[in-house]
Design a protein around this motif. Structure first.
Motif, short mmCIF file in Angstrom:
data_model
loop_
_atom_site.label_atom_id
_atom_site.label_comp_id
_atom_site.label_asym_id
_atom_site.label_seq_id
_atom_site.Cartn_x
_atom_site.Cartn_y
_atom_site.Cartn_z
N PHE A 25 0.84 -1.20 0.00
CA PHE A 25 0.00 0.00 0.00
C PHE A 25 0.88 1.25 0.00
O PHE A 25 0.66 2.19 -0.78
N LEU A 26 1.89 1.25 0.88
CA LEU A 26 2.76 2.44 0.99
C LEU A 26 3.47 2.75 -0.33
O LEU A 26 3.74 3.91 -0.63
N THR A 27 3.79 1.71 -1.09
CA THR A 27 4.53 1.93 -2.33
C THR A 27 3.61 2.05 -3.55
O THR A 27 4.08 2.11 -4.68
N GLY A 28 2.30 2.08 -3.30
CA GLY A 28 1.35 2.28 -4.40
C GLY A 28 1.16 1.07 -5.28
O GLY A 28 0.65 1.17 -6.39
N GLU A 29 1.57 -0.12 -4.76
CA GLU A 29 1.47 -1.32 -5.60
C GLU A 29 0.15 -2.05 -5.42
O GLU A 29 -0.20 -2.92 -6.22
N ARG A 30 -0.56 -1.71 -4.33
CA ARG A 30 -1.82 -2.41 -4.09
C ARG A 30 -2.91 -1.85 -5.02
O ARG A 30 -2.95 -0.64 -5.25
N ASP A 31 -3.78 -2.72 -5.53
CA ASP A 31 -4.88 -2.25 -6.38
C ASP A 31 -5.80 -1.34 -5.56
O ASP A 31 -5.89 -1.47 -4.35
N GLY A 32 -6.50 -0.46 -6.25
CA GLY A 32 -7.46 0.40 -5.55
C GLY A 32 -7.17 1.86 -5.78
O GLY A 32 -6.36 2.23 -6.64
N GLU A 33 -7.82 2.69 -4.97
CA GLU A 33 -7.79 4.14 -5.16
C GLU A 33 -6.36 4.72 -5.15
O GLU A 33 -6.07 5.69 -5.84
N PHE A 34 -5.48 4.12 -4.36
CA PHE A 34 -4.14 4.70 -4.21
C PHE A 34 -3.06 3.95 -5.02
O PHE A 34 -1.88 4.09 -4.75
N HIS A 35 -3.54 3.17 -5.99
CA HIS A 35 -2.59 2.46 -6.87
C HIS A 35 -1.85 3.49 -7.73
O HIS A 35 -2.44 4.42 -8.24
N LEU A 36 -0.54 3.30 -7.85
CA LEU A 36 0.27 4.26 -8.63
C LEU A 36 0.85 3.60 -9.87
O LEU A 36 0.97 2.38 -9.94
N GLY A 37 1.28 4.43 -10.81
CA GLY A 37 1.97 3.94 -12.00
C GLY A 37 3.38 3.47 -11.66
O GLY A 37 3.87 3.74 -10.55
N ALA A 38 4.04 2.83 -12.62
CA ALA A 38 5.34 2.20 -12.35
C ALA A 38 6.38 3.21 -11.87
O ALA A 38 7.13 2.94 -10.92
N ALA A 39 6.44 4.41 -12.47
CA ALA A 39 7.46 5.38 -12.10
C ALA A 39 7.22 5.88 -10.68
O ALA A 39 8.17 6.00 -9.87
N ALA A 40 5.96 6.16 -10.36
CA ALA A 40 5.64 6.65 -9.01
C ALA A 40 5.90 5.56 -7.97
O ALA A 40 6.37 5.84 -6.86
N GLN A 41 5.62 4.32 -8.33
CA GLN A 41 5.92 3.20 -7.42
C GLN A 41 7.41 3.13 -7.13
O GLN A 41 7.84 2.94 -5.99
N ALA A 42 8.20 3.29 -8.20
CA ALA A 42 9.66 3.21 -8.02
C ALA A 42 10.14 4.33 -7.09
O ALA A 42 11.00 4.11 -6.23
N GLN A 43 9.56 5.53 -7.24
CA GLN A 43 9.95 6.65 -6.37
C GLN A 43 9.56 6.35 -4.91
O GLN A 43 10.32 6.61 -3.99
N LYS A 44 8.36 5.78 -4.72
CA LYS A 44 7.92 5.45 -3.35
C LYS A 44 8.83 4.40 -2.72
O LYS A 44 9.16 4.49 -1.54
N ARG A 45 9.22 3.41 -3.52
CA ARG A 45 10.12 2.37 -2.99
C ARG A 45 11.46 2.99 -2.60
O ARG A 45 12.04 2.66 -1.58
N LEU A 46 11.91 3.92 -3.44
CA LEU A 46 13.16 4.61 -3.16
C LEU A 46 13.04 5.43 -1.86
O LEU A 46 13.94 5.41 -1.01
N ASP A 47 11.93 6.14 -1.71
CA ASP A 47 11.74 6.96 -0.51
C ASP A 47 11.69 6.10 0.75
O ASP A 47 12.24 6.45 1.79
N LEU A 48 11.00 4.97 0.63
CA LEU A 48 10.88 4.07 1.78
C LEU A 48 12.26 3.52 2.16
O LEU A 48 12.65 3.52 3.33
N ALA A 49 12.99 3.07 1.14
CA ALA A 49 14.33 2.52 1.40
C ALA A 49 15.26 3.62 1.92
O ALA A 49 16.09 3.37 2.80
N SER A 50 15.11 4.85 1.42
CA SER A 50 15.95 5.96 1.90
C SER A 50 15.68 6.21 3.37
O SER A 50 16.60 6.37 4.17
N SER A 51 14.41 6.25 3.76
CA SER A 51 14.07 6.50 5.16
C SER A 51 14.60 5.36 6.03
O SER A 51 15.16 5.58 7.11
#
Ligand code: HEM
Length: 305
Positions: A216-242
């Motif tokens: 969910f946090l990385t936007g990979e889960r289906d539903g309202e907050f699902h993100l495209g591939a580029a945005a998912q990659a950025q979220k994964r990067l942000d999570l790993a950075s934190s």
């Protein structure tokens, strides 16, 4: 032509949309001389929690550390609105940190009592059959500890190096809040924190609830907050950075561990840049200046009108 907006204002507005503004007079203005619960001006809590860049950089790491405990994960997964109202959750969580540090004694105590009442309703059973309840003092202690731990690491890295004595002082100041929240014991020194984390470590695990939460946090889960591939990659990067603020074992368990080269060349520069941008646009939350004005205001002597 569309009006040009000041980039600093634009970033401030973006931050406020996500985490809120935190300047309610009823919470931060108040009795002259009231230092609140965390030590007031001159405390290390006011210095560290007043650096919004550190608090926000630590946010995802603190949350992931909290939910690595499967009982906390179940409480959040089964009974929180994190996946339907993520902005509300982010604001309330930051609001808790700001209110308990900078709010008046009365407002800080009130938010702790209110959250205590919310937690009193939260209980259930984990997927592995173990019962949990949010007011279990051990769970409260773990969730409490993850917040100052991550924030202090972020401040140390992105703002200025902290001495062990300063870290001890911060943990001690914040411990008051943890105990008021229902913990019986929380670490108050770095030695205690290190030993406590080692004691807690065997209890941590990744299960399907955590995997789904991370998706969910990385936007990979289906539903309202699902993100495209580029945005998912950025979220994964942000999570790993934190999560670079946290120990390698926790990075591995949460799937946020990256090679040393990736950490050095991508994650750390990403995290430093984001912290610098936040500090440039939003050096401190408005509630800090309000709290300083309140706490340093002359206390009227009796008989003054
Ligand atoms: C010191 C420890 C903790 C702090 C500071 C904390 C903080 C908070 C805050 C600020 C809220 C929002 C209340 C609101 O305004 O609606 C909340 C709600 C909640 N907390 Fe905690 N919490 C702690 C421990 C725990 C634990 C141990 C669990 C689970 C076992 C848990 C599960 C929840 C859940 C499920 C909600 C409801 C969220 C929702 O309505 O979406 N919390 N907590």
């Amino acid at each position: 032509m569309a009006p040009r907006t000041d980039p600093r204002q634009r970033i401030r507005a973006e931050i406020e949309t996500i985490v809120g503004r935190h300047d309610e007079p009823a919470v931060y203005d108040g009795p002259a001389g009231d230092p609140g619960l965390a030590g007031g001006p001159g405390s290390i809590s006011w210095e560290i929690n007043g650096d919004l860049a550190s608090v926000l950089s630590a946010g995802m790491a603190a949350i992931l550390m909290e939910v690595l405990h499967p009982s906390v994960m179940s409480g959040v997964f089964q009974q929180s609105t994190y996946d339907t109202q993520p902005l509300r959750r982010a604001r309330n969580t930051l609001g808790y940190v700001m209110r308990t540090t900078f709010g008046t004694t009365e407002a800080a105590t009130a938010v702790i009592d209110r959250v205590h009442r919310v937690h009193a309703r939260i209980e259930g059973t984990r997927p592995d059959g173990v019962p949990y309840r949010a007011l279990d003092p051990e769970l409260i202690a773990w969730v409490h500890t993850c917040i100052p731990w991550a924030v202090m690491e972020a401040f140390h890295r992105y703002r200025r190096p902290l001495t062990t004595a300063e870290r001890d002082r911060y943990l001690r100041e914040q411990a008051t809040i943890g105990r008021m929240g229902g913990a019986e014991w929380v670490p108050e020194t770095m030695d205690e924190l290190d030993a406590y984390v080692e004691r807690m470590r065997p209890l941590m695990s990744r299960n399907e609830e955590l995997s789904s939460f991370i998706a969910f946090l990385t936007g990979e889960r289906d539903g309202e907050f699902h993100l495209g591939a580029a945005a998912q990659a950025q979220k994964r990067l942000d999570l790993a950075s934190s999560m670079t603020l946290m120990p390698a074992w926790a990075q591995k368990l949460t799937g946020t561990h990256r090679s040393p080269a990736m950490q050095r060349l991508v994650l750390l520069p990403n995290a430093h840049l984001q912290a610098r941008i936040i500090r440039w646009a939003y050096p401190e939350p408005p509630c800090k200046a309000m709290a300083v004005d309140r706490a340093t205001a002359a206390v009227p002597v009796s008989g003054d009108t």
